[in-house]
Design a protein around this motif. Structure first.
Motif, short mmCIF file in Angstrom:
data_model
loop_
_atom_site.label_atom_id
_atom_site.label_comp_id
_atom_site.label_asym_id
_atom_site.label_seq_id
_atom_site.Cartn_x
_atom_site.Cartn_y
_atom_site.Cartn_z
N TYR A 7 4.14 -6.51 9.36
CA TYR A 7 5.27 -6.39 8.44
C TYR A 7 4.94 -6.82 7.01
O TYR A 7 5.57 -6.33 6.07
CB TYR A 7 6.46 -7.19 8.98
CG TYR A 7 7.15 -6.46 10.10
CD1 TYR A 7 7.88 -5.30 9.86
CD2 TYR A 7 7.05 -6.90 11.42
CE1 TYR A 7 8.50 -4.61 10.89
CE2 TYR A 7 7.67 -6.22 12.45
CZ TYR A 7 8.40 -5.07 12.18
OH TYR A 7 9.00 -4.38 13.20
N ILE A 8 3.99 -7.73 6.83
CA ILE A 8 3.58 -8.06 5.46
C ILE A 8 2.99 -6.83 4.78
O ILE A 8 3.26 -6.54 3.62
CB ILE A 8 2.56 -9.22 5.47
CG1 ILE A 8 3.25 -10.52 5.87
CG2 ILE A 8 1.90 -9.38 4.10
CD1 ILE A 8 2.29 -11.69 6.08
N ASN A 9 2.19 -6.09 5.53
CA ASN A 9 1.62 -4.86 4.98
C ASN A 9 2.68 -3.78 4.85
O ASN A 9 2.75 -3.07 3.84
CB ASN A 9 0.49 -4.37 5.88
CG ASN A 9 -0.22 -3.16 5.31
OD1 ASN A 9 -0.68 -3.18 4.17
ND2 ASN A 9 -0.30 -2.10 6.08
N TYR A 10 3.55 -3.65 5.84
CA TYR A 10 4.55 -2.58 5.89
C TYR A 10 5.66 -2.75 4.85
O TYR A 10 6.08 -1.79 4.20
CB TYR A 10 5.15 -2.54 7.30
CG TYR A 10 6.16 -1.44 7.53
CD1 TYR A 10 5.76 -0.16 7.87
CD2 TYR A 10 7.53 -1.70 7.43
CE1 TYR A 10 6.69 0.84 8.11
CE2 TYR A 10 8.46 -0.71 7.66
CZ TYR A 10 8.03 0.56 7.99
OH TYR A 10 8.97 1.55 8.21
N LEU A 11 6.13 -4.00 4.70
CA LEU A 11 7.28 -4.25 3.86
C LEU A 11 6.95 -4.73 2.45
O LEU A 11 7.78 -4.59 1.54
CB LEU A 11 8.20 -5.29 4.52
CG LEU A 11 8.81 -4.90 5.87
CD1 LEU A 11 9.59 -6.06 6.45
CD2 LEU A 11 9.70 -3.67 5.73
N TYR A 12 5.75 -5.28 2.27
CA TYR A 12 5.43 -5.86 0.96
C TYR A 12 4.27 -5.16 0.25
O TYR A 12 4.42 -4.63 -0.85
CB TYR A 12 5.13 -7.35 1.10
CG TYR A 12 4.74 -8.00 -0.20
CD1 TYR A 12 5.69 -8.26 -1.18
CD2 TYR A 12 3.41 -8.34 -0.47
CE1 TYR A 12 5.33 -8.85 -2.39
CE2 TYR A 12 3.04 -8.92 -1.67
CZ TYR A 12 4.01 -9.18 -2.63
OH TYR A 12 3.66 -9.74 -3.82
N ILE A 13 3.10 -5.14 0.91
CA ILE A 13 1.90 -4.64 0.22
C ILE A 13 2.01 -3.15 -0.08
O ILE A 13 1.82 -2.72 -1.23
CB ILE A 13 0.64 -4.94 1.07
CG1 ILE A 13 0.42 -6.45 1.17
CG2 ILE A 13 -0.58 -4.26 0.45
CD1 ILE A 13 -0.76 -6.84 2.03
N LEU A 14 2.29 -2.35 0.93
CA LEU A 14 2.33 -0.90 0.73
C LEU A 14 3.42 -0.47 -0.27
O LEU A 14 3.13 0.31 -1.19
CB LEU A 14 2.50 -0.18 2.07
CG LEU A 14 1.32 -0.32 3.05
CD1 LEU A 14 1.63 0.41 4.35
CD2 LEU A 14 0.04 0.23 2.43
#
Length: 337
Positions: free
Chosen positions: A50-57
């Motif tokens: 979710y860090i990648n899904y919701l923030y980074i991307l």
């Protein structure tokens, strides 16, 4: 899907996955190990997702900052590996040892490389999910825009049909009134019925074919009234189901064109209209003798509009054939209802 439902659905999916792996891992009576491995570390992997899904991307890809995105993902994978190793040190007997008697100790780099592989997998999974969700959202937006454009274009075409028809009809009634014809009141009544249909029924997506045919009959009767001499129009209607639905105001352009540019006073060449409904298909034909005198600069408006409406409403479901000879004009429409 609204946000609460989305959150609930995601929670159910992840909880089901964790419980499944805990159930599989605890079959040998090692419930504590299964809980540590699949719950604690599973939650960490879900956090990576979710860090990648919701923030980074969203932060980097939407602004096309690809280098920042790549560096952030690498940092996430490496840093999460350190957190996992720190957590594993608290459960070293379960996580950092292997073998039948847990005699083999897993080194830092051996474990850390494993976390890098796992973290990369969840980053890949979240990236794939992000692209899939964005594609479906964009596709939905695109289809909505296409539908809105289609509705707007159809409304525009209809708005062209109604004034065009009204203009011609009022001209006919004016001609009768100017001649003090006794047919004028009847013509006004017919026009009133026609306008009622156009105002009430034409806003529907589809209407019963029988209503559209009645509309054509009223139009034909209105046109007959303007002829001093006898008019010759034949209308042959047959079929197995007149309750079929059709888009309103589709057929009128062909009939209107026959009266505007054809000859209705020749008994040997009457305006011939045929409507046949068979097995869910409409066979519609209008044939008329061409008039060399009745020309109109706007002659193409009605037929061009109806062709465009057919393309929009019945793509690949109709066949339109127009044969224009030196003396005879013949339109044939085959339509899947």
């Amino acid at each position: 899907m609204n946000k609460p439902r989305t959150v609930f659905l995601h929670a159910i999916i992840w909880l089901s996955i964790l419980l499944l792996f805990v159930g599989i891992g605890s079959r040998g009576g090692k419930l504590e190990e299964a809980v540590v491995i699949f719950v604690y570390f599973g939650l960490l992997n879900i956090a990576i997702f979710y860090i990648n899904y919701l923030y980074i991307l969203p932060k980097y890809l939407n602004s096309r900052r690809y280098l920042g995105c790549a560096l952030s993902i690498i940092f996430l994978i490496l840093f999460s590996g350190l957190i996992k190793y720190t957590l594993a040190s608290f459960f070293s007997s379960v996580v950092l040892k292997r073998g039948p008697q847990h005699q083999i100790v897993i080194t830092f780099w051996e474990y850390y490389l494993g976390t890098v592989f796992t973290g990369t997998f969840f980053v890949f999974l979240s990236t794939a999910a992000k692209f899939a969700v964005d594609w479906f959202v964009n596709e939905k937006v695109r289809k909505n825009l296409e539908n809105e454009k289609l509705i707007a274009e159809l409304a525009f075409l209809k708005s062209q049909i109604n004034p065009h028809f009204l203009f011609n009809s009022l001209n006919n009634i004016y001609s009768l009134a100017y001649q003090h014809s006794e047919k004028t009141p009847e013509a006004i009544l017919k026009l009133s019925e026609i306008m009622r249909y156009m105002l009430q029924e034409s806003n529907e997506v589809k209407v019963e074919l029988s209503k559209e045919i009645r509309y054509l009959e009223n139009y034909i009767e209105l046109q007959k009234l303007r002829f001093k001499a006898d008019s010759y129009v034949s209308m042959d209607i047959k079929g197995d189901d007149m309750q079929q639905s059709i888009a309103p105001l589709i057929l009128i352009a062909f009939v209107e064109n026959a009266f505007k540019h054809g000859v209705a006073s020749d008994p040997e060449n009457p305006i011939a209209i045929t409507i046949d409904v068979m097995k869910g298909r409409l066979f519609f034909s209008v044939k008329n003798k061409k008039s060399a005198q009745n020309k109109d600069e706007a002659s193409g408006i009605g037929l061009n509009n109806v062709k465009r409406r057919l393309d929009l409403l019945f793509p690949g479901k109709y066949e339109l054939e127009i044969n224009e000879g030196r003396e005879i004009y013949h339109c044939t429409l085959v339509l899947d209802l």
